[in-house]
Enzyme design. Structure first.
Site, PDB file in Angstrom:
ATOM      1  N   ARG A 233       0.860  -1.181   0.000  1.00  0.00           N
ATOM      2  CA  ARG A 233       0.000   0.000   0.000  1.00  0.00           C
ATOM      3  C   ARG A 233       0.896   1.231   0.000  1.00  0.00           C
ATOM      4  O   ARG A 233       1.912   1.275   0.727  1.00  0.00           O
ATOM      5  CB  ARG A 233      -0.898   0.038   1.248  1.00  0.00           C
ATOM      6  CG  ARG A 233      -2.048  -0.952   1.269  1.00  0.00           C
ATOM      7  CD  ARG A 233      -3.133  -0.643   0.234  1.00  0.00           C
ATOM      8  NE  ARG A 233      -4.272  -1.544   0.325  1.00  0.00           N
ATOM      9  CZ  ARG A 233      -4.470  -2.624  -0.436  1.00  0.00           C
ATOM     10  NH1 ARG A 233      -3.601  -2.942  -1.368  1.00  0.00           N
ATOM     11  NH2 ARG A 233      -5.547  -3.375  -0.283  1.00  0.00           N
ATOM     12  N   HIS A 286      -1.063  -0.117  -9.898  1.00  0.00           N
ATOM     13  CA  HIS A 286      -1.730  -1.051  -8.977  1.00  0.00           C
ATOM     14  C   HIS A 286      -2.355  -2.231  -9.748  1.00  0.00           C
ATOM     15  O   HIS A 286      -3.567  -2.472  -9.674  1.00  0.00           O
ATOM     16  CB  HIS A 286      -2.797  -0.342  -8.132  1.00  0.00           C
ATOM     17  CG  HIS A 286      -3.118  -1.106  -6.866  1.00  0.00           C
ATOM     18  ND1 HIS A 286      -3.426  -0.497  -5.681  1.00  0.00           N
ATOM     19  CD2 HIS A 286      -3.167  -2.434  -6.607  1.00  0.00           C
ATOM     20  CE1 HIS A 286      -3.656  -1.411  -4.745  1.00  0.00           C
ATOM     21  NE2 HIS A 286      -3.509  -2.603  -5.303  1.00  0.00           N
TER      22      HIS A 286
HETATM   23  N1  NAP Z   1      -0.622  -4.560  -5.304  1.00  0.00           N
HETATM   24  C1  NAP Z   1      -1.603  -5.433  -5.280  1.00  0.00           C
HETATM   25  O1  NAP Z   1      -2.239  -5.698  -6.303  1.00  0.00           O
HETATM   26  C2  NAP Z   1      -1.937  -6.145  -3.981  1.00  0.00           C
HETATM   27  C3  NAP Z   1      -2.695  -7.323  -4.040  1.00  0.00           C
HETATM   28  C4  NAP Z   1      -2.949  -8.020  -2.856  1.00  0.00           C
HETATM   29  C5  NAP Z   1      -2.476  -7.536  -1.640  1.00  0.00           C
HETATM   30  N2  NAP Z   1      -1.772  -6.374  -1.606  1.00  0.00           N
HETATM   31  C6  NAP Z   1      -1.280  -5.855  -0.304  1.00  0.00           C
HETATM   32  O2  NAP Z   1      -0.361  -6.800   0.244  1.00  0.00           O
HETATM   33  C7  NAP Z   1      -0.585  -6.899   1.661  1.00  0.00           C
HETATM   34  C8  NAP Z   1      -0.064  -8.241   2.169  1.00  0.00           C
HETATM   35  O3  NAP Z   1      -0.871  -9.297   1.670  1.00  0.00           O
HETATM   36  P1  NAP Z   1      -0.683 -10.807   2.183  1.00  0.00           P
HETATM   37  O4  NAP Z   1      -1.724 -11.618   1.506  1.00  0.00           O
HETATM   38  O5  NAP Z   1       0.764 -11.209   2.066  1.00  0.00           O
HETATM   39  O6  NAP Z   1      -1.023 -10.605   3.748  1.00  0.00           O
HETATM   40  P2  NAP Z   1      -0.668 -11.552   4.989  1.00  0.00           P
HETATM   41  O7  NAP Z   1      -0.574 -12.964   4.540  1.00  0.00           O
HETATM   42  O8  NAP Z   1      -1.608 -11.183   6.067  1.00  0.00           O
HETATM   43  O9  NAP Z   1       0.814 -11.080   5.398  1.00  0.00           O
HETATM   44  C9  NAP Z   1       1.066  -9.913   6.128  1.00  0.00           C
HETATM   45  C10 NAP Z   1       2.448 -10.018   6.769  1.00  0.00           C
HETATM   46  O10 NAP Z   1       2.727  -8.761   7.387  1.00  0.00           O
HETATM   47  C11 NAP Z   1       3.169  -8.996   8.712  1.00  0.00           C
HETATM   48  N3  NAP Z   1       2.802  -7.883   9.583  1.00  0.00           N
HETATM   49  C12 NAP Z   1       1.581  -7.324   9.785  1.00  0.00           C
HETATM   50  N4  NAP Z   1       1.658  -6.322  10.679  1.00  0.00           N
HETATM   51  C13 NAP Z   1       2.961  -6.261  11.060  1.00  0.00           C
HETATM   52  C14 NAP Z   1       3.677  -5.460  11.976  1.00  0.00           C
HETATM   53  N5  NAP Z   1       3.070  -4.504  12.690  1.00  0.00           N
HETATM   54  N6  NAP Z   1       4.995  -5.695  12.126  1.00  0.00           N
HETATM   55  C15 NAP Z   1       5.633  -6.659  11.423  1.00  0.00           C
HETATM   56  N7  NAP Z   1       5.005  -7.461  10.533  1.00  0.00           N
HETATM   57  C16 NAP Z   1       3.694  -7.260  10.363  1.00  0.00           C
HETATM   58  C17 NAP Z   1       2.483 -10.274   9.167  1.00  0.00           C
HETATM   59  O11 NAP Z   1       3.203 -10.822  10.255  1.00  0.00           O
HETATM   60  P3  NAP Z   1       2.791 -12.241  10.937  1.00  0.00           P
HETATM   61  O12 NAP Z   1       3.124 -13.272   9.881  1.00  0.00           O
HETATM   62  O13 NAP Z   1       3.665 -12.373  12.122  1.00  0.00           O
HETATM   63  O14 NAP Z   1       1.321 -12.141  11.202  1.00  0.00           O
HETATM   64  C18 NAP Z   1       2.549 -11.082   7.866  1.00  0.00           C
HETATM   65  O15 NAP Z   1       3.792 -11.731   7.782  1.00  0.00           O
HETATM   66  C19 NAP Z   1      -2.101  -6.706   1.797  1.00  0.00           C
HETATM   67  O16 NAP Z   1      -2.449  -6.250   3.098  1.00  0.00           O
HETATM   68  C20 NAP Z   1      -2.409  -5.676   0.721  1.00  0.00           C
HETATM   69  O17 NAP Z   1      -2.351  -4.374   1.266  1.00  0.00           O
HETATM   70  C21 NAP Z   1      -1.483  -5.669  -2.750  1.00  0.00           C
END
Ligand code: NAP
Length: 332
Positions: A233, A286
């Protein structure tokens, strides 16, 4: 039988995904298929809502309109757009984290490689009639890749980076990572990890804790010729700080898929500072998720989670609203 209301547009891929659910698992109600008079009662009878997750997808009066609602499953991985004040008390909110791993990690690597090899600039040079074989390039093998966020997307980026022979360091809340990660830590180690990164990929959710995380201090800790990739983001990075850093450090590169201000339509630029005038920024609008297979994958993942919930098991990706808003939704 539980009723699952689909308020999202149901294209062919999404309908194919829904058709794959065993009959008897739930009664599916597709809002767009109903005549207008039947729509009100569809909300009133819904036990589960499958929706986009943007503010515009959630009616302001959701708690009153859907009093039976026990679960809201959004199709987006990030829930930073969700209007938490409209979440009915007693309903669990689940994101679709983990559904976008392959497409978004591929795009992160595309940005990383394009920046490392400066492909857009070399292409433009050749278009203009310059054939500069002395132009510098950055190698991946033996370099250090730092991945912020080791969830679905970040773990896949780590796996791909490891495949390129990179040393992968990663940050998550739990300080745990997949086998591709040589060292995992939490955000306390961000300054140290930032200083080691040849490449840094942001794959965190946008929360109260991560908004503005990458600021002038983190950027100053990074190597002058590092590459910063953001597919998560825009607001995780401080826009002004990145702009100034790129201006003063011409060898530093940023490769960005996500932004600070989205144009309403196809025309316009997604930032407040003139990033388009900088030669050391690479940009995509995006679209990291936008491969054809993703629409089906997105709905498949959402439906599997709904099935878990309806079987009485704990669904994946339960969102804690306190990570996103100071004021929790009113409790019943
Ligand atoms: N550009 C695009 O088209 C697109 C598409 C999809 C998603 N996204 C973005 O990508 C993000 C991640 O997606 P995902 O599916 O990988 O999510 P996810 O599986 O929930 O992974 C999030 C990771 O961030 C870590 N995290 C969260 N809060 C944290 C903090 N305060 N300190 C340290 N680590 C933290 C989590 O730690 P833990 O493992 O310890 O919980 C986890 O490892 C989404 O939230 C979205 O904003 C972008």
């Amino acid at each position: 039988m539980a009723r699952v209301l689909f308020s999202v547009r149901m294209d062919e891929d999404r309908r194919a995904s829904l058709a794959g659910i065993p009959s008897g698992a739930f009664e599916a109600i597709v809002l767009e298929d109903l005549p207008s008079p039947a729509r009100e009662s569809a909300w009133a009878e819904a036990d589960v809502l499958v929706c986009g997750g943007f503010r515009a997808d959630i009616p302001e009066d959701l708690p009153a309109r859907a009093p039976r609602l026990r679960m809201v499953q959004v199709l987006l991985a990030g829930v930073d757009h969700f209007p938490f004040e409209r979440l009915p008390p007693g309903a669990v909110l689940c994101s679709n984290a983990g559904a976008y791993n392959v497409s978004v990690a591929e795009h992160a690597m595309a940005l990383l490689l394009a920046a490392a090899k400066d492909i857009p600039r070399r292409t433009e040079e050749i278009r203009r009639g310059t054939f500069d074989q002395a132009a510098p390039s950055k190698g991946l093998h033996g370099s250090t890749l730092v991945v912020l966020g080791l969830g679905g997307i970040g773990s896949e980026v780590a796996r791909l980076g490891h495949g390129f022979g990179m040393r992968v360091l990663g940050i998550s809340r739990s300080a745990q990572g997949p086998p591709a990660v040589a060292e995992a830590a939490n955000l306390d180690d961000l300054p140290r990890f930032a200083s080691l990164a040849d490449f840094l990929v942001v794959a965190l959710p946008l929360t109260r804790r991560t908004e503005g995380l990458i600021d002038r201090h983190v950027l100053a800790a990074m190597k002058d010729d590092a590459v910063l990739v953001n597919i998560a983001r825009g607001k995780i990075i401080v826009e002004d700080d990145l702009y100034e850093h790129l201006k003063v450090h011409p060898r530093f590169r940023a490769a960005l898929d996500v932004w600070w201000a989205y144009p309403a339509g196809r025309e316009g630029r997604p930032f407040h500072r003139p990033f388009h005038e900088l030669p050391n920024v690479l940009m995509t609008p995006h679209v990291a998720w936008a491969v054809p297979a993703q629409r089906r994958r997105t709905m498949d993942a959402a439906l599997q989670n709904v099935l878990l919930f309806l079987r009485g098991e704990r669904p994946r990706n339960i969102v804690d609203p306190a990570e996103y808003v100071r004021e929790l939704p009113r409790q019943a």
